[in-house]
Scaffold this motif. Structure first.
Motif, PDB file in Angstrom:
ATOM      1  N   GLY A   1       0.829  -1.194   0.000  1.00  0.00           N
ATOM      2  CA  GLY A   1       0.000   0.000   0.000  1.00  0.00           C
ATOM      3  C   GLY A   1       0.866   1.247   0.000  1.00  0.00           C
ATOM      4  N   ILE A   2       0.571   2.149  -0.913  1.00  0.00           N
ATOM      5  CA  ILE A   2       1.337   3.382  -1.089  1.00  0.00           C
ATOM      6  C   ILE A   2       0.515   4.543  -0.547  1.00  0.00           C
ATOM      7  N   ARG A   3       0.930   5.080   0.611  1.00  0.00           N
ATOM      8  CA  ARG A   3       0.226   6.248   1.169  1.00  0.00           C
ATOM      9  C   ARG A   3       0.716   7.495   0.451  1.00  0.00           C
ATOM     10  N   LEU A   4      -0.128   7.987  -0.436  1.00  0.00           N
ATOM     11  CA  LEU A   4       0.255   9.143  -1.242  1.00  0.00           C
ATOM     12  C   LEU A   4       0.167  10.439  -0.449  1.00  0.00           C
ATOM     13  N   PRO A   5       1.153  11.323  -0.584  1.00  0.00           N
ATOM     14  CA  PRO A   5       0.959  12.704  -0.153  1.00  0.00           C
ATOM     15  C   PRO A   5      -0.131  13.342  -1.014  1.00  0.00           C
ATOM     16  N   THR A   6      -0.520  14.554  -0.695  1.00  0.00           N
ATOM     17  CA  THR A   6      -1.403  15.272  -1.611  1.00  0.00           C
ATOM     18  C   THR A   6      -0.636  15.540  -2.894  1.00  0.00           C
ATOM     19  N   ILE A   7      -1.235  15.153  -4.018  1.00  0.00           N
ATOM     20  CA  ILE A   7      -0.561  15.278  -5.308  1.00  0.00           C
ATOM     21  C   ILE A   7      -0.790  16.680  -5.860  1.00  0.00           C
ATOM     22  N   CYS A   8       0.306  17.337  -6.170  1.00  0.00           N
ATOM     23  CA  CYS A   8       0.277  18.742  -6.559  1.00  0.00           C
ATOM     24  C   CYS A   8       1.451  18.969  -7.532  1.00  0.00           C
ATOM     25  N   ILE A   9       1.204  19.498  -8.657  1.00  0.00           N
ATOM     26  CA  ILE A   9       0.000  20.153  -9.149  1.00  0.00           C
ATOM     27  C   ILE A   9      -0.772  19.140  -9.997  1.00  0.00           C
ATOM     28  N   ARG A  10      -2.054  18.927  -9.660  1.00  0.00           N
ATOM     29  CA  ARG A  10      -2.882  18.032 -10.459  1.00  0.00           C
ATOM     30  C   ARG A  10      -3.280  18.753 -11.745  1.00  0.00           C
ATOM     31  N   PRO A  11      -3.098  18.115 -12.898  1.00  0.00           N
ATOM     32  CA  PRO A  11      -3.530  18.747 -14.151  1.00  0.00           C
ATOM     33  C   PRO A  11      -5.043  18.660 -14.310  1.00  0.00           C
ATOM     34  N   GLY A  12      -5.552  19.365 -15.290  1.00  0.00           N
ATOM     35  CA  GLY A  12      -6.980  19.297 -15.593  1.00  0.00           C
ATOM     36  C   GLY A  12      -7.788  20.308 -14.822  1.00  0.00           C
ATOM     37  N   LYS A  13      -9.056  19.998 -14.630  1.00  0.00           N
ATOM     38  CA  LYS A  13      -9.978  20.904 -13.955  1.00  0.00           C
ATOM     39  C   LYS A  13     -10.088  20.550 -12.477  1.00  0.00           C
ATOM     40  N   PRO A  14     -10.534  21.500 -11.644  1.00  0.00           N
ATOM     41  CA  PRO A  14     -10.729  21.195 -10.213  1.00  0.00           C
ATOM     42  C   PRO A  14     -11.678  20.031 -10.023  1.00  0.00           C
ATOM     43  N   ASN A  15     -11.383  19.160  -9.012  1.00  0.00           N
ATOM     44  CA  ASN A  15     -12.282  18.051  -8.703  1.00  0.00           C
ATOM     45  C   ASN A  15     -12.906  18.276  -7.332  1.00  0.00           C
ATOM     46  N   LYS A  16     -13.545  17.235  -6.779  1.00  0.00           N
ATOM     47  CA  LYS A  16     -14.254  17.379  -5.509  1.00  0.00           C
ATOM     48  C   LYS A  16     -13.379  17.084  -4.292  1.00  0.00           C
ATOM     49  N   ALA A  17     -12.106  16.879  -4.495  1.00  0.00           N
ATOM     50  CA  ALA A  17     -11.214  16.624  -3.370  1.00  0.00           C
ATOM     51  C   ALA A  17     -11.105  17.874  -2.505  1.00  0.00           C
ATOM     52  N   ALA A  18     -11.161  17.686  -1.194  1.00  0.00           N
ATOM     53  CA  ALA A  18     -11.014  18.822  -0.286  1.00  0.00           C
ATOM     54  C   ALA A  18      -9.651  19.469  -0.437  1.00  0.00           C
ATOM     55  N   SER A  19      -8.678  18.681  -0.907  1.00  0.00           N
ATOM     56  CA  SER A  19      -7.313  19.180  -1.076  1.00  0.00           C
ATOM     57  C   SER A  19      -7.093  19.875  -2.413  1.00  0.00           C
ATOM     58  N   GLY A  20      -8.130  19.972  -3.238  1.00  0.00           N
ATOM     59  CA  GLY A  20      -7.958  20.471  -4.589  1.00  0.00           C
ATOM     60  C   GLY A  20      -7.365  21.865  -4.679  1.00  0.00           C
ATOM     61  N   PHE A  21      -7.636  22.710  -3.685  1.00  0.00           N
ATOM     62  CA  PHE A  21      -7.158  24.098  -3.759  1.00  0.00           C
ATOM     63  C   PHE A  21      -5.638  24.186  -3.757  1.00  0.00           C
ATOM     64  N   PHE A  22      -4.953  23.189  -3.162  1.00  0.00           N
ATOM     65  CA  PHE A  22      -3.491  23.212  -3.149  1.00  0.00           C
ATOM     66  C   PHE A  22      -2.935  23.255  -4.569  1.00  0.00           C
ATOM     67  N   SER A  23      -3.597  22.543  -5.483  1.00  0.00           N
ATOM     68  CA  SER A  23      -3.213  22.583  -6.897  1.00  0.00           C
ATOM     69  C   SER A  23      -3.798  23.795  -7.610  1.00  0.00           C
ATOM     70  N   ASN A  24      -5.062  24.109  -7.289  1.00  0.00           N
ATOM     71  CA  ASN A  24      -5.755  25.184  -8.004  1.00  0.00           C
ATOM     72  C   ASN A  24      -5.004  26.514  -7.925  1.00  0.00           C
ATOM     73  N   ILE A  25      -4.445  26.831  -6.749  1.00  0.00           N
ATOM     74  CA  ILE A  25      -3.811  28.146  -6.567  1.00  0.00           C
ATOM     75  C   ILE A  25      -2.486  28.256  -7.312  1.00  0.00           C
ATOM     76  N   LEU A  26      -2.034  27.165  -7.890  1.00  0.00           N
ATOM     77  CA  LEU A  26      -0.830  27.199  -8.731  1.00  0.00           C
ATOM     78  C   LEU A  26      -1.192  26.986 -10.202  1.00  0.00           C
ATOM     79  N   ARG A  27      -2.030  25.992 -10.459  1.00  0.00           N
ATOM     80  CA  ARG A  27      -2.338  25.600 -11.844  1.00  0.00           C
ATOM     81  C   ARG A  27      -3.033  26.724 -12.611  1.00  0.00           C
ATOM     82  N   GLU A  28      -4.080  27.281 -12.033  1.00  0.00           N
ATOM     83  CA  GLU A  28      -4.835  28.325 -12.738  1.00  0.00           C
ATOM     84  C   GLU A  28      -4.002  29.595 -12.961  1.00  0.00           C
ATOM     85  N   PRO A  29      -3.333  30.133 -11.936  1.00  0.00           N
ATOM     86  CA  PRO A  29      -2.517  31.326 -12.183  1.00  0.00           C
ATOM     87  C   PRO A  29      -1.415  31.122 -13.221  1.00  0.00           C
ATOM     88  N   LEU A  30      -0.875  29.914 -13.334  1.00  0.00           N
ATOM     89  CA  LEU A  30       0.168  29.658 -14.332  1.00  0.00           C
ATOM     90  C   LEU A  30      -0.334  29.848 -15.753  1.00  0.00           C
TER      91      LEU A  30
END
Length: 329
Positions: A175-204
């Motif tokens: 079993g691989i315990r993943l950290p929060t994956i950042c920066i996730r490509p694509g559109k925002p999803n329903k993950a509570a952690s999504g903003f960690f990627s959103n605040i980098l991906r969209e401004p880029l």
């Protein structure tokens, strides 16, 4: 080798397949067959499309796991799950998909092994959400799992099942315990952690992003590139070296949201940073407050798992992998 990827249409699943296509020997042997499954039919990389069977199916539906295992895949990547925010919002769906589907898969393998000797490698995507407060400064592998979300509970139970089924010899699991994956490509999803990627991906790419938490929130990160590396390494690792405790917290980077933003400023400039809009969200803040922030991953590191050590590198990996090596505009 017959490789089964469950969750093959998801972000990590697609990137895993692309890496295998680019590095044919990455699983330690010749691959003569792929079975790719997700709730939306996956698309096989062109290089091995001719030896791939793709299927739209829900692992938690009756008979699906048994049908997949009847062909006796040698290597199984179980990446399928609904994300944390959705699992918290829909209790029944979370347990049905994240726990019942996993148990169905494990049971299908056990029952298949009764017909004739069969012991596949199973690589399972778990999560640091298995841990809950109060935390030590750094969470080590001896720290107990007391999740504070339904998603974390589902993953923690699945981890116990994986260890027990491996102990009993039904499969060789990790079993691989993943950290929060950042920066996730694509559109925002329903993950509570999504903003960690959103605040980098969209401004880029010149788009506004919403930050729902304070900049002093600390979290544990790794890039999609690192995540794929975790799964490939787990697929070929000598699991005798792992021992009975088959679930590992992966290496990552502990960083504040403010440090994320500072890295964005260094890589993309102030113009990108100004596209982040502060909009506090009490629900997200409460969920995030119960998440782990830092880990001692000595065990995984000694076993050869690797991740980024600077947030600038996480952002640059996204630019290279998703934006053609340069920031638009």
């Amino acid at each position: 080798m017959h490789v089964l990827v469950i969750g093959a249409a998801g972000m990590v699943g697609r990137k895993l397949l692309d890496r295998i296509a680019a590095e044919p020997g990455s699983l330690g042997g010749d691959i003569d067959r792929f079975t790719l499954v997700d709730v939306i039919e996956p698309v096989a990389p062109a290089v091995f499309a001719s030896k791939s069977a793709t299927k739209a199916a829900d692992l938690s539906d009756p008979g699906v796991a048994e049908a997949l295992i009847a062909s006796r895949p040698d290597m199984i990547f179980h990446l399928a799950a609904i994300v944390s925010g959705e699992a918290e919002a829909d209790f029944e769906k979370g347990y049905n998909v994240n726990l019942d589907g996993t148990r169905s898969l494990f049971e299908a393998i056990r029952l298949e092994s009764k017909n004739a000797p069969y012991r596949p490698r199973v690589v399972f995507a778990s999560s640091i959400a298995v841990f809950g407060t109060p935390f030590p400064d750094k969470i080590g592998d001896e720290f107990f799992t007391t999740p504070l979300t339904s998603y974390g509970t589902q993953k923690a139970i699945s981890e116990l099942l994986l260890s027990d089924y491996s102990r009993r010899g039904f499969f060789d699991g990790i079993g691989i315990r993943l950290p929060t994956i950042c920066i996730r490509p694509g559109k925002p999803n329903k993950a509570a952690s999504g903003f960690f990627s959103n605040i980098l991906r969209e401004p880029l790419v010149g788009q506004e992003a919403v930050l729902p938490v304070d900049e002093n929130v600390r979290h544990w990160f790794a890039s999609p590139r690192a995540a794929v590396g975790f799964f490939l390494h787990a697929a070929t690792l000598d699991l005798e070296k792992v021992g009975a405790r088959r679930n590992l917290s992966m290496p990552g980077l502990s960083a504040l949201v403010g440090e994320e933003i500072a890295a964005l400023r260094r890589v993309a400039g102030e113009k990108a940073v100004k596209l982040i809009r502060r909009e506090p969200d009490a629900t997200i803040q409460k969920i995030v407050a119960g998440w782990a922030t830092d880990f001692d991953t000595t065990r995984a590191t000694k076993l050869g798992f690797k991740a980024e050590t600077a947030f600038d590198d996480i952002i640059k990996a996204h630019i290279d992998d998703e934006l053609g090596g340069k920031i638009p505009g």
